[in-house]
Design a protein around this motif. Structure first.
Motif, PDB file in Angstrom:
ATOM      1  N   UNK A  24       0.835  -1.197   0.000  1.00 11.23           N
ATOM      2  CA  UNK A  24       0.000   0.000   0.000  1.00 11.23           C
ATOM      3  C   UNK A  24       0.871   1.249   0.000  1.00 11.23           C
ATOM      4  N   UNK A  25       0.382   2.316  -0.585  1.00  5.07           N
ATOM      5  CA  UNK A  25       1.125   3.579  -0.588  1.00  5.07           C
ATOM      6  C   UNK A  25       1.076   4.212   0.794  1.00  5.07           C
ATOM      7  N   UNK A  26       2.035   5.098   1.043  1.00  8.05           N
ATOM      8  CA  UNK A  26       2.052   5.788   2.340  1.00  8.05           C
ATOM      9  C   UNK A  26       0.778   6.596   2.537  1.00  8.05           C
ATOM     10  N   UNK A  27       0.265   7.177   1.458  1.00  6.68           N
ATOM     11  CA  UNK A  27      -0.953   7.980   1.579  1.00  6.68           C
ATOM     12  C   UNK A  27      -2.141   7.111   1.951  1.00  6.68           C
ATOM     13  N   UNK A  28      -2.235   5.912   1.371  1.00  7.18           N
ATOM     14  CA  UNK A  28      -3.333   5.012   1.712  1.00  7.18           C
ATOM     15  C   UNK A  28      -3.270   4.607   3.183  1.00  7.18           C
ATOM     16  N   UNK A  29      -2.070   4.301   3.642  1.00  8.12           N
ATOM     17  CA  UNK A  29      -1.897   3.898   5.040  1.00  8.12           C
ATOM     18  C   UNK A  29      -2.214   5.066   5.967  1.00  8.12           C
ATOM     19  N   UNK A  30      -1.760   6.257   5.576  1.00  7.30           N
ATOM     20  CA  UNK A  30      -2.017   7.436   6.399  1.00  7.30           C
ATOM     21  C   UNK A  30      -3.507   7.709   6.501  1.00  7.30           C
ATOM     22  N   UNK A  31      -4.213   7.607   5.379  1.00 10.53           N
ATOM     23  CA  UNK A  31      -5.657   7.848   5.384  1.00 10.53           C
ATOM     24  C   UNK A  31      -6.386   6.830   6.248  1.00 10.53           C
ATOM     25  N   UNK A  32      -5.995   5.576   6.142  1.00 10.49           N
ATOM     26  CA  UNK A  32      -6.680   4.533   6.898  1.00 10.49           C
ATOM     27  C   UNK A  32      -6.434   4.658   8.398  1.00 10.49           C
ATOM     28  N   UNK A  33      -5.201   5.014   8.764  1.00 11.12           N
ATOM     29  CA  UNK A  33      -4.839   5.077  10.182  1.00 11.12           C
ATOM     30  C   UNK A  33      -5.075   6.450  10.807  1.00 11.12           C
ATOM     31  N   UNK A  34      -5.468   7.428   9.990  1.00 16.38           N
ATOM     32  CA  UNK A  34      -5.686   8.764  10.527  1.00 16.38           C
ATOM     33  C   UNK A  34      -4.393   9.460  10.904  1.00 16.38           C
ATOM     34  N   UNK A  35      -3.336   9.208  10.173  1.00 15.82           N
ATOM     35  CA  UNK A  35      -2.025   9.800  10.455  1.00 15.82           C
ATOM     36  C   UNK A  35      -1.628  10.741   9.318  1.00 15.82           C
ATOM     37  N   UNK A  36      -0.583  11.534   9.572  1.00 19.45           N
ATOM     38  CA  UNK A  36      -0.016  12.355   8.509  1.00 19.45           C
ATOM     39  C   UNK A  36       0.931  11.477   7.703  1.00 19.45           C
ATOM     40  N   UNK A  37       1.033  11.750   6.429  1.00 21.88           N
ATOM     41  CA  UNK A  37       1.876  10.924   5.569  1.00 21.88           C
ATOM     42  C   UNK A  37       3.336  10.932   6.032  1.00 21.88           C
ATOM     43  N   UNK A  38       3.784  12.039   6.628  1.00 25.82           N
ATOM     44  CA  UNK A  38       5.161  12.103   7.129  1.00 25.82           C
ATOM     45  C   UNK A  38       5.369  11.162   8.313  1.00 25.82           C
ATOM     46  N   UNK A  39       4.298  10.937   9.102  1.00 26.42           N
ATOM     47  CA  UNK A  39       4.404   9.972  10.199  1.00 26.42           C
ATOM     48  C   UNK A  39       4.604   8.565   9.651  1.00 26.42           C
ATOM     49  N   UNK A  40       3.888   8.243   8.578  1.00 21.50           N
ATOM     50  CA  UNK A  40       4.048   6.929   7.948  1.00 21.50           C
ATOM     51  C   UNK A  40       5.443   6.812   7.343  1.00 21.50           C
ATOM     52  N   UNK A  41       5.914   7.887   6.747  1.00 23.34           N
ATOM     53  CA  UNK A  41       7.272   7.898   6.183  1.00 23.34           C
ATOM     54  C   UNK A  41       8.305   7.646   7.279  1.00 23.34           C
ATOM     55  N   UNK A  42       8.105   8.274   8.439  1.00 25.06           N
ATOM     56  CA  UNK A  42       9.040   8.084   9.548  1.00 25.06           C
ATOM     57  C   UNK A  42       9.025   6.648  10.032  1.00 25.06           C
ATOM     58  N   UNK A  43       7.837   6.041  10.079  1.00 21.80           N
ATOM     59  CA  UNK A  43       7.737   4.638  10.495  1.00 21.80           C
ATOM     60  C   UNK A  43       8.468   3.749   9.494  1.00 21.80           C
ATOM     61  N   UNK A  44       8.289   4.039   8.207  1.00 19.51           N
ATOM     62  CA  UNK A  44       8.942   3.235   7.168  1.00 19.51           C
ATOM     63  C   UNK A  44      10.453   3.389   7.198  1.00 19.51           C
ATOM     64  N   UNK A  45      10.936   4.592   7.529  1.00 21.85           N
ATOM     65  CA  UNK A  45      12.377   4.854   7.536  1.00 21.85           C
ATOM     66  C   UNK A  45      13.023   4.560   8.881  1.00 21.85           C
ATOM     67  N   UNK A  46      12.214   4.072   9.828  1.00 17.40           N
ATOM     68  CA  UNK A  46      12.713   3.792  11.182  1.00 17.40           C
ATOM     69  C   UNK A  46      13.291   5.025  11.840  1.00 17.40           C
ATOM     70  N   UNK A  47      12.723   6.210  11.537  1.00 17.64           N
ATOM     71  CA  UNK A  47      13.196   7.438  12.175  1.00 17.64           C
ATOM     72  C   UNK A  47      12.281   7.837  13.320  1.00 17.64           C
ATOM     73  N   UNK A  48      11.290   7.001  13.618  1.00 14.35           N
ATOM     74  CA  UNK A  48      10.429   7.291  14.757  1.00 14.35           C
ATOM     75  C   UNK A  48      11.219   7.129  16.032  1.00 14.35           C
TER      76      UNK A  48
END
Length: 227
Positions: free
Chosen positions: A20-44
């Motif tokens: 799934x795209x980061x935008x799809x995940x962000x929309x489903x989880x109610x998060x900002x796309x940058x939060x999903x990007x941070x999770x994917x990049x392990x920068x959380x």
């Protein structure tokens, strides 16, 4: 739109286990796309443990496949079970306010004797036994009970109390009391606000015409003295 119970953990699982795209995940989880990007990049701040939304019955595998096939598709949350609403039983009162119940009960008994014990019990969240003990002054702590407005104590809202008083008065065939304590203050406030509004209109008209503001007696005296 409904969101998963643990949005960040769900997003971590979707990032690791789907295309799934980061935008799809962000929309489903109610998060900002940058939060999903941070999770994917392990920068959380911390590495999240993923939570499977399929096993949690929040998302179906078919829904995930639809999203993977179409990047513009918005995932739909599964409809969860209907929440059971509590409709019977006494009103819940926070522990910090339970000690105030006798004071609120005493106030209602003194000021609105037409209200039945059952109605008081539902409003305050107490038992008929406690109300009867306060009414006949056999309560174990009667010496320390001081009648206080239950609205002020936070045991009920003013609307709830007014509705109960009106209902009890109607059942008893008496006219519901009208609170007139603030009528004088209200009229004075309305008069003051009206005067301020009219003065503001006059000031605006003078400013539009370019007329100088009227001098107060003190300012006129100062001007004459300077001359």
């Amino acid at each position: 739109m409904a969101q998963p119970l643990m949005p960040h953990a769900t997003a971590a699982w979707l990032v690791d286990n789907t295309a799934l795209s980061f935008q799809q995940i962000a929309d489903f989880c109610g998060l900002h796309i940058l939060e999903v990007q941070a999770i994917a990049d392990d920068t959380a701040a911390t590495k999240l443990t993923g939570r499977d939304p399929v096993r949690a019955h929040e998302l179906t595998q078919d829904e995930i496949e639809k999203g993977q096939a179409d990047p513009n598709y918005r995932l739909q949350m599964m409809k969860g079970p209907e929440q059971v609403r509590r409709t019977k039983g006494p009103r819940y009162t926070p522990v910090s306010k339970r000690q105030d119940k006798p004071d609120g009960i005493a106030w209602i008994i003194r000021n609105h004797p037409e209200i039945s014990d059952g109605a008081i019990g539902k409003l305050i969240g107490t038992t008929r036994t406690t109300i009867a003990a306060i009414r006949d002054r056999s309560h174990w702590n009667i010496a320390n009970i001081t009648p206080k407005d239950p609205v002020t104590l936070g045991l009920c809202s003013q609307r709830e109390l007014d509705a109960l008083v009106a209902k009890a008065a109607k059942a008893a065939g008496i006219e519901a009391p009208t609170d007139t304590r603030l009528e004088g203050d209200r009229e004075a406030l309305i008069t003051q606000l009206r005067a301020e509004r009219e003065q503001a209109v006059r000031d605006a008209e003078q400013a539009a015409l370019g007329e100088p503001e009227a001098q107060t007696p003190a300012s006129a005296w100062d001007s004459a003295f300077k001359k």
